[in-house]
Design an enzyme around this catalytic site. Structure first.
Site, PDB file in Angstrom:
ATOM      1  N   ASP A 172      57.757   8.336   2.020  1.00  0.00           N
ATOM      2  CA  ASP A 172      57.045   8.809   0.634  1.00  0.00           C
ATOM      3  C   ASP A 172      57.838   8.416  -0.543  1.00  0.00           C
ATOM      4  O   ASP A 172      57.059   8.726  -1.531  1.00  0.00           O
ATOM      5  CB  ASP A 172      57.098  10.306   0.989  1.00  0.00           C
ATOM      6  N   LYS A 185      61.384  -0.706  -0.066  1.00  0.00           N
ATOM      7  CA  LYS A 185      60.337  -0.144   0.981  1.00  0.00           C
ATOM      8  C   LYS A 185      58.716  -0.320   0.473  1.00  0.00           C
ATOM      9  O   LYS A 185      57.921  -0.830   1.096  1.00  0.00           O
ATOM     10  CB  LYS A 185      60.461   1.288   1.203  1.00  0.00           C
TER      11      LYS A 185
HETATM   12  O1  TDX Z   1      75.275  15.232  -0.957  1.00  0.00           O
HETATM   13  C1  TDX Z   1      74.112  15.145  -1.585  1.00  0.00           C
HETATM   14  N1  TDX Z   1      73.697  16.301  -2.286  1.00  0.00           N
HETATM   15  C2  TDX Z   1      72.376  16.305  -2.812  1.00  0.00           C
HETATM   16  O2  TDX Z   1      72.182  17.074  -3.656  1.00  0.00           O
HETATM   17  C3  TDX Z   1      72.956  14.304  -0.917  1.00  0.00           C
HETATM   18  C4  TDX Z   1      73.371  13.157   0.163  1.00  0.00           C
HETATM   19  C5  TDX Z   1      71.789  14.535  -1.274  1.00  0.00           C
HETATM   20  N2  TDX Z   1      71.350  15.349  -2.313  1.00  0.00           N
HETATM   21  C6  TDX Z   1      69.965  15.701  -2.835  1.00  0.00           C
HETATM   22  C7  TDX Z   1      69.281  14.346  -3.197  1.00  0.00           C
HETATM   23  C8  TDX Z   1      67.885  14.585  -2.867  1.00  0.00           C
HETATM   24  O3  TDX Z   1      67.182  15.232  -3.811  1.00  0.00           O
HETATM   25  O4  TDX Z   1      69.602  15.944  -1.769  1.00  0.00           O
HETATM   26  C9  TDX Z   1      68.043  15.546  -1.535  1.00  0.00           C
HETATM   27  C10 TDX Z   1      67.942  14.651  -0.097  1.00  0.00           C
HETATM   28  O5  TDX Z   1      68.752  13.493  -0.253  1.00  0.00           O
HETATM   29  P1  TDX Z   1      68.941  12.539   1.030  1.00  0.00           P
HETATM   30  O6  TDX Z   1      69.146  13.133   2.385  1.00  0.00           O
HETATM   31  O7  TDX Z   1      69.918  11.399   0.379  1.00  0.00           O
HETATM   32  O8  TDX Z   1      67.321  12.066   1.009  1.00  0.00           O
HETATM   33  P2  TDX Z   1      66.320  11.331  -0.124  1.00  0.00           P
HETATM   34  O9  TDX Z   1      67.162  10.789  -1.095  1.00  0.00           O
HETATM   35  O10 TDX Z   1      65.514  12.236  -0.463  1.00  0.00           O
HETATM   36  O11 TDX Z   1      65.587  10.245   0.710  1.00  0.00           O
HETATM   37  C11 TDX Z   1      65.504  10.483   2.181  1.00  0.00           C
HETATM   38  O12 TDX Z   1      64.222  10.711   2.262  1.00  0.00           O
HETATM   39  C12 TDX Z   1      63.273   9.449   2.241  1.00  0.00           C
HETATM   40  C13 TDX Z   1      66.053   9.392   2.860  1.00  0.00           C
HETATM   41  O13 TDX Z   1      67.322   9.346   2.675  1.00  0.00           O
HETATM   42  C14 TDX Z   1      65.240   8.126   2.878  1.00  0.00           C
HETATM   43  O14 TDX Z   1      65.699   7.385   3.679  1.00  0.00           O
HETATM   44  C15 TDX Z   1      63.735   8.690   3.290  1.00  0.00           C
HETATM   45  O15 TDX Z   1      62.947   7.346   3.201  1.00  0.00           O
END
Ligand code: TDX
Length: 352
Positions: free
Chosen positions: A135, A162
Site C-alpha cells: 500500500d 515498489k
Molecule cells: O522502531 C520503529 N519505530 C516506529 O515508530 C519502527 C521500526 C517503526 N516505527 C513506525 C514507522 C511506521 O509509522 O511504525 C510504523 C511501521 O513501521 P514499519 O514496521 O517500518 O513499517 P512501514 O514503514 O509502515 O512499512 C511496512 O508496511 C508496508 C513494511 O515495512 C513494508 O515492507 C510494507 O510494504
C-alpha cells in the site's frame, strides 16, 4: 531429481524464505500437491530457511539459492523447471534501510522484477505473473481510503521502487499481453517477521527490556493485517484474480503506532507478570518522509473473490506475541545471522 512433468503448475515463489513468502509456502505447499513450488531466495539478512522446516522435505517443494538480480541463474531456473508462473515476493522491504541506502532497493525491487518479467515474456502463451506489492505506493492519506484507482504517490525510496515495479508489471501486461495480477497489501504482522519492523522489534525490545523507539509523536496510523489473512488473499488472487488487475488487501484494523506498542507491552506484562514495559517507550526523531496514515479500500477483493480477514486484530496480536515468546531462539538467531548455518548444513550439500 524432481520430475517436473507431473506437476500441473511449476511456480517460482521469489523471496520464499522471507516473512510473507515463508508463511505463504507453509500454507500453499501442502494445499496444492499438484503444483511444484520452486522457492528462490538469495538469503539476505531477512531470509531464513528455518522458517520452512514443515515443508522442506515435501516432494512438491524445492529451494534454489538465487538472487533475482542474477538474470542468468534465473534463466537456468526457468528452463530447469519449465516454469509457468511466478509469485514474486522477493524485495528489500524496510523503509528505514531504503532511506540509508536506496541502491539495493532499486537493484532488487526494480531490476529483479524486470529480470523476471523478461523471462516470463518469453513464455507468454502459458504464464501467470503475480506481483506482491504494498500500500506504500499510494503515499499517505488524511481521510478516506485508497482504492485500486488511487494515484501512486510514493514517499520513500522503498515505496518508489515498489511503485516502479508495479508499473513495469502493468506495462508488460499491456505491451506483451502477459497475464499479470498485482496485489497491494497493508502492514503485515505475525510469526517469522524479521525484528526490524515495528511489531517484532517492539516485542523483542520489550522482552529484553530495551528502549522501544517511537518515531515522531506515535500518531502515525497503519492498516494492520495478520500475515495468514494476507496469504489467503494471495492464494485467491493468484487463482482467481482477473488478468491485468490490481487488488488491494487490507483488514481495516487502523491503529496509531503508539497503540500498537502499548498494546504489545501490556500483553507481555500480562503473560510474564514483570512489567510495566510501557516505560520503555522512547520518543525519537521522526523518519524522513514519514507517511502519516495508510488505509485501504478492500471491497474489490471482497466482492470479486470472496476474501475477508478472518483473524480479529486483538487475537492475532496476542497469538503473535505468544509465538515470539515461544520462539526466542529464532529471534536471537535472526539478529546474529546464525540461521545461515542452517542453509550450509541442510541445503548447500544437496544442490544438484
Ligand atoms: O522502531 C520503529 N519505530 C516506529 O515508530 C519502527 C521500526 C517503526 N516505527 C513506525 C514507522 C511506521 O509509522 O511504525 C510504523 C511501521 O513501521 P514499519 O514496521 O517500518 O513499517 P512501514 O514503514 O509502515 O512499512 C511496512 O508496511 C508496508 C513494511 O515495512 C513494508 O515492507 C510494507 O510494504
Amino acid at each position: 531429481m524432481i520430475s517436473k512433468d507431473r506437476f500441473e503448475k511449476r511456480i517460482i515463489v521469489t523471496g520464499g524464505a522471507g516473512f510473507i513468502g515463508s508463511n505463504f509456502l507453509r500454507r500453499a505447499v501442502p494445499r496444492y500437491r499438484q503444483y511444484l513450488f520452486v522457492n528462490i531466495d538469495c538469503l539476505t539478512y531477512a531470509g531464513n530457511l528455518g522458517n520452512l522446516k514443515t515443508v522442506e522435505n515435501d516432494e512438491n517443494y524445492v529451494f534454489e539459492k538465487i538472487d533475482v538480480r542474477n538474470d542468468e541463474l534465473l534463466a537456468d531456473c526457468f528452463e530447469k523447471y519449465d516454469v509457468n508462473a511466478v509469485i514474486h515476493l522477493a524485495a528489500e522491504s524496510h523503509v528505514d534501510r531504503s532511506i540509508i541506502g536506496p541502491e539495493a532497493f532499486i537493484e532488487t525491487n526494480i531490476r529483479g522484477t524486470f529480470n523476471l518479467l523478461e523471462l516470463a515474456r518469453r513464455r507468454v502463451h502459458d504464464f501467470r505473473f503475480h506481483h506482491v506489492s504494498t500500500d506504500e505506493v499510494f503515499g499517505s492519506i488524511e481521510d478516506g481510503l485508497f482504492s485500486e484507482l488511487s494515484p501512486y504517490n510514493p514517499s520513500s525510496p522503498y515505496a518508489a521502487s515498489k511503485a516502479s515495479a508495479d508499473y513495469l508489471v502493468q506495462a508488460y501486461h499491456k505491451t506483451y499481453r502477459l497475464d499479470t495480477v498485482i496485489s497491494n497489501c497493508s502492514n503485515n504482522f505475525g510469526p517469522y517477521q524479521f525484528p526490524e519492523k515495528l511489531v517484532p522489534l517492539t516485542i523483542r525490545n520489550a522482552l529484553l527490556k530495551k528502549e522501544i523507539p517511537i518515531y515522531g509523536d506515535g500518531g502515525n496510523i497503519r492498516d494492520w493485517i495478520f500475515v495468514e489473512d494476507h496469504c489467503r488473499a494471495l492464494d485467491l488472487i493468484f487463482h482467481g484474480g482477473r488478468s491485468g488487475n490490481t487488488y488491494n488487501i487490507g483488514a481495516g484494523y487502523e491503529r496509531p503506532n503508539l497503540d500498537i506498542v502499548t498494546g504489545i507491552c501490556r500483553i507481555i506484562d500480562r503473560m510474564l507478570g514483570d512489567g510495566p514495559r510501557e516505560r520503555l517507550i522512547t520518543f525519537v526523531g521522526d523518519r524522513p518522509g514519514h507517511d502519516r496514515r495508510y488505509a485501504l479500500d478492500s471491497s474489490k477483493i471482497k466482492s470479486e473473490l470472496g476474501w475477508e480477514a478472518v483473524e480479529s486484530f486483538d487475537q492475532a496480536l496476542e497469538n503473535t506475541v505468544r509465538w515470539y515468546l515461544d520462539n526466542q531462539e529464532w529471534l536471537d538467531d535472526c539478529i546474529s545471522g546464525e540461521y545461515l548455518k542452517y542453509y550450509e548444513k541442510n541445503y548447500s550439500r544437496r544442490r544438484n
